[in-house]
Design an enzyme around this catalytic site. Structure first.
Site, PDB file in Angstrom:
ATOM      1  N   HIS A   1       0.831  -1.213   0.000  1.00  0.00           N
ATOM      2  CA  HIS A   1       0.000   0.000   0.000  1.00  0.00           C
ATOM      3  C   HIS A   1       0.867   1.264   0.000  1.00  0.00           C
ATOM      4  CE1 HIS A   1      -3.540   2.346   0.257  1.00  0.00           C
ATOM      5  NE2 HIS A   1      -4.274   1.507   0.954  1.00  0.00           N
TER       6      HIS A   1
ATOM      7  N   ASP B   1      -9.406  -8.467 -17.196  1.00  0.00           N
ATOM      8  CA  ASP B   1      -9.546  -9.608 -18.102  1.00  0.00           C
ATOM      9  C   ASP B   1      -8.185  -9.923 -18.714  1.00  0.00           C
ATOM     10  OD1 ASP B   1     -10.106 -11.455 -20.054  1.00  0.00           O
ATOM     11  OD2 ASP B   1     -11.444 -10.183 -21.199  1.00  0.00           O
TER      12      ASP B   1
END
Length: 347
Positions: free
Chosen positions: A161, A340
């Protein structure tokens, strides 16, 4: 391989030896600046993407695409270090990214609803370096592809992060997916984090309630030490969200606004803001009160507020209050549906 009992079955995951994936071509050397916004959240975000179909070469496709995308997102192949000023900084060591292929002995159906947090499942499907004991030893990015007996697969990603917020993290994953599909990258990262350096001299203009230290009257610290942490998922579908908005609107005038964040900035462009009130007020007053408190806190956020906050943090180095604090972070606009890699969107 230890078996994990889940949903009435025993799941084992065989993880092969990690391969260190390097950027495909030359990338910058030296050190990579991290802003004060990056300093505040030095932990690993873990995400599991589930795909309903795959192919025998899915692991190789993702590995080759990772090598290509790391040319653009080269800091992720480096290592966390401490600067001479005592701040986190990325050393561009080109150490590489641990990439693991794995095989599960079961169908993906055994996982059930992967949206419900389960640390045991996460540990099976996301690679963590067992030798890493500190933040400085923890990889900035890991990737694990796990194939299931049913032909489906998961991609488990662990990412620091300190390097990314939700938006830039998703930009990375979706860029990786575009390359895997043979498409051009549409979100080329902007790397100059010095735009968020604190000012010299500092110009602090606001109080910051998120750093107010609250007295632990409920002895919360001992409760955390004594009782196990329990993960819960509360689902708010479109109908429930609409009903909640209707309830708030019925109590008075309230507006639901939108925010804008800079596109393609690679790093943390998110700050916290806070509202102080008692638990009794939240329980006893109408929901409109809570909405208004959140709105007032959000309305403070403009560029000067953020710049002043960064100056405040770098000057005083205050800890965020960990007692009596509820943190709300919206992920509703993150582009998860675009990940995808060539076998459809994740489910």
């Amino acid at each position: 391989m230890e078996a994990l009992t889940i949903n009435g079955g025993a799941m084992t995951v065989r993880k092969f030896k990690p391969v260190m994936v390097q950027p495909e071509s030359e990338t910058p050397d030296g050190f990579y600046f991290l802003s004060s916004l990056d300093q505040a959240i030095p932990f690993t975000m873990m995400t599991i993407y589930r795909y309903e179909k795959g192919s025998g070469n899915v692991g190789e496709v993702l590995k080759q695409a990772l090598s290509k995308v790391l040319v653009l997102y080269y800091p992720l192949a480096g290592s966390m270090a401490i600067s001479s000023e005592g701040r986190f900084i990325v050393e561009l060591t080109k150490k590489g990214v641990p990439y693991v292929e794995a095989e599960a002995n079961c169908s993906m159906d055994m996982l059930g609803d992967v949206r419900v947090p389960d640390l045991d499942v996460t540990n099976k499907l996301i690679y963590t370096d067992p030798k890493a004991k500190t933040i400085l030893e923890t990889p900035l990015l890991t990737a694990q592809v796990t194939k299931f007996k049913c032909g489906r697969f998961t991609l488990g990603v662990g990412i620091s992060h300190s390097l990314v917020d939700g938006v830039s993290g998703m930009n990375f994953v979706n860029s990786w997916a575009q390359i895997a599909r043979g498409k051009p990258v549409t979100a080329v990262p902007f790397h100059d984090r010095t735009l968020l350096k604190s000012r010299v001299p500092p110009q602090i203009k606001y109080p910051y309630d998120d750093f107010v230290q609250i007295a632990d009257t409920s002895d919360t610290e001992s409760l955390y030490q004594r009782d196990p942490l329990v993960h819960k998922l509360f689902v708010f579908d479109a109908d429930r969200i609409a009903a909640t908005k209707k309830l708030a609107l019925s109590e008075g005038k309230v507006q639901f606004g939108t925010e804008a964040l800079p596109e393609n900035y690679f790093g943390n462009a998110v700050v916290t803001t806070a509202s102080l009130c008692s638990a009794g007020e939240l329980c006893e007053r109408p929901i409109l009160f809570a909405v208004e408190q959140i709105q007032k806190a959000v309305e403070q956020l403009d560029e000067e507020y953020v710049r002043s906050r960064m100056d405040f943090v770098d000057t005083y180095k205050p800890p965020l209050s960990s007692v009596g604090t509820l943190v709300i972070s919206s992920w509703t606009r993150l582009a998860y549906g675009m990940s995808d890699f060539g076998w459809g969107d994740p489910s």
